[in-house]
Each structure stands twice: as C-alpha cells, then as structure tokens.
Scaffold this motif. Structure first.
Motif, mmCIF file in Angstrom:
data_model
loop_
_atom_site.group_PDB
_atom_site.id
_atom_site.type_symbol
_atom_site.label_atom_id
_atom_site.label_comp_id
_atom_site.label_asym_id
_atom_site.label_seq_id
_atom_site.Cartn_x
_atom_site.Cartn_y
_atom_site.Cartn_z
ATOM 1 N N PRO A 181 0.786 -1.236 0.000
ATOM 2 C CA PRO A 181 0.000 0.000 0.000
ATOM 3 C C PRO A 181 0.821 1.292 0.000
ATOM 4 C CG PRO A 181 -0.787 -1.542 1.674
ATOM 5 C CD PRO A 181 0.489 -2.097 1.156
ATOM 6 N N SER A 182 2.075 1.269 0.448
ATOM 7 C CA SER A 182 2.863 2.508 0.440
ATOM 8 C C SER A 182 4.352 2.171 0.532
ATOM 9 C CB SER A 182 2.473 3.405 1.627
ATOM 10 O OG SER A 182 2.896 2.801 2.838
ATOM 11 N N ARG A 183 5.200 3.210 0.313
ATOM 12 C CA ARG A 183 6.659 3.036 0.407
ATOM 13 C C ARG A 183 7.106 2.673 1.819
ATOM 14 N NH1 ARG A 183 9.782 6.746 0.430
ATOM 15 N NH2 ARG A 183 11.638 5.916 -0.515
ATOM 16 N N ALA A 184 6.236 2.861 2.778
ATOM 17 C CA ALA A 184 6.608 2.512 4.151
ATOM 18 C C ALA A 184 6.912 1.016 4.264
ATOM 19 C CB ALA A 184 5.499 2.914 5.117
ATOM 20 N N ALA A 214 -1.660 4.381 8.465
ATOM 21 C CA ALA A 214 -2.382 4.458 7.187
ATOM 22 C C ALA A 214 -1.487 5.025 6.072
ATOM 23 C CB ALA A 214 -3.611 5.358 7.352
ATOM 24 N N PRO A 215 -1.576 4.483 4.845
ATOM 25 C CA PRO A 215 -2.511 3.459 4.373
ATOM 26 C C PRO A 215 -2.089 2.013 4.647
ATOM 27 C CG PRO A 215 -1.220 4.273 2.540
ATOM 28 C CD PRO A 215 -0.789 5.080 3.736
ATOM 29 N N GLY A 216 -0.826 1.761 5.087
ATOM 30 C CA GLY A 216 -0.561 0.397 5.542
ATOM 31 C C GLY A 216 0.642 -0.328 4.976
ATOM 32 N N GLY A 217 1.598 0.375 4.365
ATOM 33 C CA GLY A 217 2.781 -0.306 3.816
ATOM 34 C C GLY A 217 3.584 -1.033 4.879
ATOM 35 N N ALA A 218 3.845 -0.356 6.005
ATOM 36 C CA ALA A 218 4.653 -0.983 7.069
ATOM 37 C C ALA A 218 3.880 -2.136 7.695
ATOM 38 C CB ALA A 218 5.019 0.056 8.120
ATOM 39 N N SER A 219 2.580 -1.920 7.930
ATOM 40 C CA SER A 219 1.768 -2.999 8.500
ATOM 41 C C SER A 219 1.774 -4.209 7.573
ATOM 42 C CB SER A 219 0.309 -2.542 8.695
ATOM 43 O OG SER A 219 0.246 -1.586 9.714
ATOM 44 N N TYR A 220 1.716 -3.958 6.260
ATOM 45 C CA TYR A 220 1.706 -5.058 5.289
ATOM 46 C C TYR A 220 2.996 -5.878 5.403
ATOM 47 C CZ TYR A 220 0.840 -7.407 0.821
ATOM 48 O OH TYR A 220 0.624 -8.346 -0.155
ATOM 49 N N SER A 221 4.131 -5.189 5.564
ATOM 50 C CA SER A 221 5.411 -5.894 5.738
ATOM 51 C C SER A 221 5.375 -6.768 6.994
ATOM 52 C CB SER A 221 6.555 -4.867 5.807
ATOM 53 O OG SER A 221 7.569 -5.274 6.684
ATOM 54 N N LEU A 222 4.845 -6.210 8.088
ATOM 55 C CA LEU A 222 4.806 -6.968 9.354
ATOM 56 C C LEU A 222 3.843 -8.152 9.241
ATOM 57 C CD1 LEU A 222 4.761 -3.924 11.838
ATOM 58 C CD2 LEU A 222 6.708 -5.390 11.280
ATOM 59 N N LEU A 223 2.675 -7.904 8.633
ATOM 60 C CA LEU A 223 1.673 -8.978 8.505
ATOM 61 C C LEU A 223 2.242 -10.133 7.693
ATOM 62 C CD1 LEU A 223 -1.417 -6.698 7.767
ATOM 63 C CD2 LEU A 223 -1.173 -8.158 9.783
ATOM 64 N N ASP A 238 -5.627 0.470 3.648
ATOM 65 C CA ASP A 238 -5.779 -0.295 2.413
ATOM 66 C C ASP A 238 -6.520 -1.609 2.715
ATOM 67 O OD1 ASP A 238 -4.184 -0.457 -0.455
ATOM 68 O OD2 ASP A 238 -4.629 -2.427 0.397
ATOM 69 N N ASP A 239 -7.376 -2.005 1.788
ATOM 70 C CA ASP A 239 -8.173 -3.231 2.004
ATOM 71 C C ASP A 239 -7.303 -4.475 2.174
ATOM 72 O OD1 ASP A 239 -10.569 -1.995 2.016
ATOM 73 O OD2 ASP A 239 -10.984 -2.324 -0.123
ATOM 74 N N ARG A 240 -6.137 -4.487 1.500
ATOM 75 C CA ARG A 240 -5.288 -5.689 1.626
ATOM 76 C C ARG A 240 -4.835 -5.891 3.072
ATOM 77 N NH1 ARG A 240 -3.453 -3.303 -2.684
ATOM 78 N NH2 ARG A 240 -3.983 -4.234 -4.673
ATOM 79 N N LEU A 242 -6.529 -4.531 5.786
ATOM 80 C CA LEU A 242 -7.726 -4.794 6.603
ATOM 81 C C LEU A 242 -8.180 -6.247 6.469
ATOM 82 C CD1 LEU A 242 -9.818 -1.556 5.905
ATOM 83 C CD2 LEU A 242 -8.664 -2.183 8.038
ATOM 84 N N ASN A 243 -7.986 -6.801 5.269
ATOM 85 C CA ASN A 243 -8.494 -8.164 5.030
ATOM 86 C C ASN A 243 -7.420 -9.238 5.184
ATOM 87 O OD1 ASN A 243 -10.936 -7.004 4.416
ATOM 88 N ND2 ASN A 243 -10.436 -6.789 2.241
ATOM 89 N N PHE A 244 -6.244 -8.859 5.657
ATOM 90 C CA PHE A 244 -5.147 -9.839 5.783
ATOM 91 C C PHE A 244 -5.560 -10.910 6.806
ATOM 92 C CE2 PHE A 244 -1.064 -11.696 6.317
ATOM 93 C CZ PHE A 244 -0.321 -11.322 5.202
ATOM 94 N N GLN A 245 -5.541 -12.150 6.377
ATOM 95 C CA GLN A 245 -6.032 -13.236 7.244
ATOM 96 C C GLN A 245 -4.868 -14.056 7.786
ATOM 97 O OE1 GLN A 245 -9.627 -14.185 7.584
ATOM 98 N NE2 GLN A 245 -9.728 -12.059 6.918
ATOM 99 N N GLU A 246 -5.009 -14.465 9.018
ATOM 100 C CA GLU A 246 -4.075 -15.442 9.573
ATOM 101 C C GLU A 246 -4.858 -16.399 10.457
ATOM 102 O OE1 GLU A 246 -0.981 -14.439 12.329
ATOM 103 O OE2 GLU A 246 0.496 -15.202 10.917
ATOM 104 N N ASN A 247 -4.589 -17.677 10.304
ATOM 105 C CA ASN A 247 -5.352 -18.691 11.041
ATOM 106 C C ASN A 247 -6.861 -18.415 10.939
ATOM 107 O OD1 ASN A 247 -2.928 -19.766 11.836
ATOM 108 N ND2 ASN A 247 -2.862 -18.514 13.704
ATOM 109 N N GLU A 248 -7.267 -18.083 9.736
ATOM 110 C CA GLU A 248 -8.682 -17.869 9.405
ATOM 111 C C GLU A 248 -9.326 -16.709 10.147
ATOM 112 O OE1 GLU A 248 -10.564 -21.707 9.513
ATOM 113 O OE2 GLU A 248 -8.947 -22.514 8.286
#
Ligand SMILES: C[S@@+](CC[C@H](N)C(=O)[O-])C[C@H]1O[C@@H](n2cnc3c(N)ncnc32)[C@H](O)[C@@H]1O
Length: 349
Positions: A181-184, A214-223, A238-240, A242-248
């Motif tokens: 979602p971002s350069r972060a 927000a919008p979630g580049g760093a969170s995406y890396s951690l997730l 970013d929806d990706r 918000l919708n990131f799933q782990e263990n369902e």
C-alpha cells in the motif's frame, strides 16, 4: 590490526550530503576537515592520528570508516587492498549512487560482475575474502564504493557494530511488492534488515502496535512476516491490510483514533513491537511513543522521525537522548535508503 589512514569516508543518501557534512562538523569539526564530496559520498582528512576504533557515530552516514583512496581499475583496487595487508575480510561492494528505491536487474548484475572479478583478482594476490553478509560484531569490512560509470572505487574499511548495517552500504536488495500500500513497506523491510531481523520467521507470532499506520505499507510488511498488527490512525487503511487473514481470522486491527487517545482496553495484553511513523514534529512523536511504551513495555521499538525542517537536524542528539530514556535497550539511529527527509530510531531489549 588493519592499518589506520588519516582519511575517513562516509556514504549517505543522495541529497543528504549537506546534512551529513554539518553533522560531522558538529561532532568532529576540530579534528576532521572535508577532503572531497560527491553525491552520496564525503571524505575528510584528520588533523590527528585517529584510534583504530574511531567511529564517526553519524546518523546520516549509512556507512563510514577509514578511507584508503581511489582505485581506478580492478587491478589497482586489488593492489591497494593487498597493501593494506588485512585479511580475512568481508567485502562490501556497493554503488556510490544507490538505486532509486529498488534494485533493478542491471544494477544487481553490474555489482555482482564487479564483485566476482575483484574477488578473483584478490585471490590471485592471496587476499582472502569472506562471504558478504552477516558480519559478526567487531569484524572488519572492506568497503568498495563503486562509481556510476566506471570500475573506479573508493576503498574503505570499517568495523561492524550493533548500529552498523550488515548489508553492503546499508543497501539490502529488497523489492517492494506491487500490491504494497505505500513506500513505508520498504522502510520497514530496510529497518528490519539493518537490525538483522529480516530472516524468515524471526518475528513470526509476535504482536505489533503501529502509530500512524495508514494506508498500511509498514503494517503489510509486518503482517507478511506473521506478525499480528494493531494499527492506530484516523486515516483509511488499504483493504489488503484490513483483510489480511491469519489462522482464518483477521491479523490486523484498526484503532481509528490518534496516538494520544489509545485506550488500554483496545490493546492486547502483550505487545512485542512498537512502531511509529507519524507525520508529526519529532518531540511530539517521542512524547506519544514514550507514553505508550511506558504502558506496554515492547521489546522492540522502531520509530521514524520526520525532519521536514533542516534546523531540526541539530536537535537529533537531543531526540536520541530522549529516546534512550524510555528505550528497552541500546539505541541506534540511521537514515535508511528509503528514508526521505527522515531518520529511523531503533532499540531492542
Ligand atoms: C507517513 S504516514 C504513515 C504511513 C504508514 N506508516 C504506512 O505504512 O503506510 C503518516 C501517518 O501519521 C498519521 N498521524 C498523524 N498524527 C497522528 C496521531 N496523532 N496519531 C496517529 N496517527 C497520526 C497520519 O494520519 C498519517 O496517516
């Protein structure tokens, strides 16, 4: 003990040369006189004999050490290194002008080809070189800073330490996925690589709190690394993420509030990483991070400070002093390759 040169060098982001020069003047102005400056690289001459453990301790210098001059050809460089008489060494060969955000295939191939030719030339002269990655604390690293359009390289030498980058020039070869979602994303990945935390699974199963998510580049890396993330921001995620799933179940929880208003009941009982990337003035960021850290006692802190105004750079030592007062362990600070007018602070237990 490697030979000590009267010259020292430092590499930095293109555009940060004036910041680096001013920082070194503030700390070492009585001893170091600038010798030459090119985009991404400065050298200084010392007026006194420096100790072998001299450390510039600069935030804007991503790599720094003793400078042993310019080699024009691979043969020259091999001779210079042989004269230095230091082996075994780690060889860190990297471009003076770092790739813009991402390494393209051409950059990688050029550096890899040069590295292979140079290793062969050094082997002929009986200079043994270790693998380039994962130096141990105290290991000596041979830095070869390659000019953009020739084989010419500045030959440098530095000793690895906990606040130094383990990858050549602090330029890990990390690609930003197109869906990030971002350069972060890149900033987070580079921060983890700097601190040797980027190996798969190192952080899996941990929980992070990110202030300014927000919008979630760093969170995406951690997730993607298997970390559960609680993100604080009034902005839209970013929806990706918000919708990131782990263990369902969702692995990301959005706390749509400000850092000063996070209530304890919205947080999990244990948070391992506290991350901040808020676009606020550094003293305010530090105030919020301190207040939360005193509540949650995270084992790892990764804090970005935005230095939008150059006059703030003089205050970096004060910011570091404040950070050290609540950090969980020794502190380090650097300007990552993906940092624009900002720096990254780190501490772990
Ligand atoms: C550089 S952006 C963060 C980028 C984000 N880390 C990412 O990975 O995409 C800065 C963010 O800080 C947020 N911010 C500013 N003040 C804040 C505050 N007091 N509390 C929480 N977030 C704040 C802004 O809303 C903005 O989204």
């Amino acid at each position: 003990m490697p030979p000590i040169s009267p010259f020292v060098f430092a590499t930095c982001n293109v555009g940060s040369e004036a910041s680096l020069k001013a920082e070194v003047f503030r700390s070492h102005g009585k001893v170091l006189t600038p010798a030459f400056m090119r985009p991404g690289l400065i050298t200084w001459k010392s007026k006194i004999e420096l100790p072998s453990d001299f450390d510039m301790q600069s935030v804007f210098a991503r790599t720094s050490g003793f400078s042993h001059g310019l080699g024009k050809t691979i043969g020259d460089i091999a001779s210079l290194v042989q004269k230095m008489g230091t082996s075994p060494l780690h060889l860190h060969l990297f471009p003076r002008i770092p790739p813009e955000d991402e390494w393209v295939e051409q950059d990688r191939a050029r550096i890899d080809t040069l590295r292979a030719s140079l290793s062969a030339a050094l082997a002929e002269k009986n200079v043994s070189i270790q693998a380039p990655m994962n130096p141990a604390l105290g290991d000596w690293i041979l830095d070869l800073i390659v000019e953009p359009d020739s084989e010419q390289s500045l030959v440098g030498l530095h000793q690895h330490d906990h606040d130094k980058h383990p990858s050549p020039g602090g330029l890990p070869r990390i690609d930003q996925p197109p869906e990030a979602p971002s350069r972060a994303y890149l900033k987070m990945e580079q921060a983890l690589a700097w601190q040797g935390l980027s190996r798969e699974k190192t952080l899996s199963g941990l929980t992070a709190l990110e202030l300014g998510c927000a919008p979630g580049g760093a969170s995406y890396s951690l997730l993607k690394r298997g970390i559960r993330v609680f993100g604080v921001d009034t902005g839209t995620m970013d929806d990706r993420v918000l919708n990131f799933q782990e263990n369902e179940g969702p692995a990301f929880t959005h706390l749509r509030t400000t850092a000063g208003a996070v209530s304890s009941h919205s947080l999990p009982p244990k948070i391992d990483l506290l991350v901040s990337d808020m676009n606020l003035a550094p003293p305010i960021v530090l105030k919020y991070v301190e207040a939360l850290q005193r509540r949650i006692r995270a084992k790892i802190l990764i804090v970005t400070l935005k230095l939008n105004d150059r006059s703030l750079e003089e205050k970096i030592p004060l910011y570091l002093k404040h950070f050290a007062q609540f950090a969980p362990g020794p502190i380090s600070a650097t300007q990552l390759a993906a940092n624009r007018r900002e720096i990254c602070l780190f501490s772990r237990v």
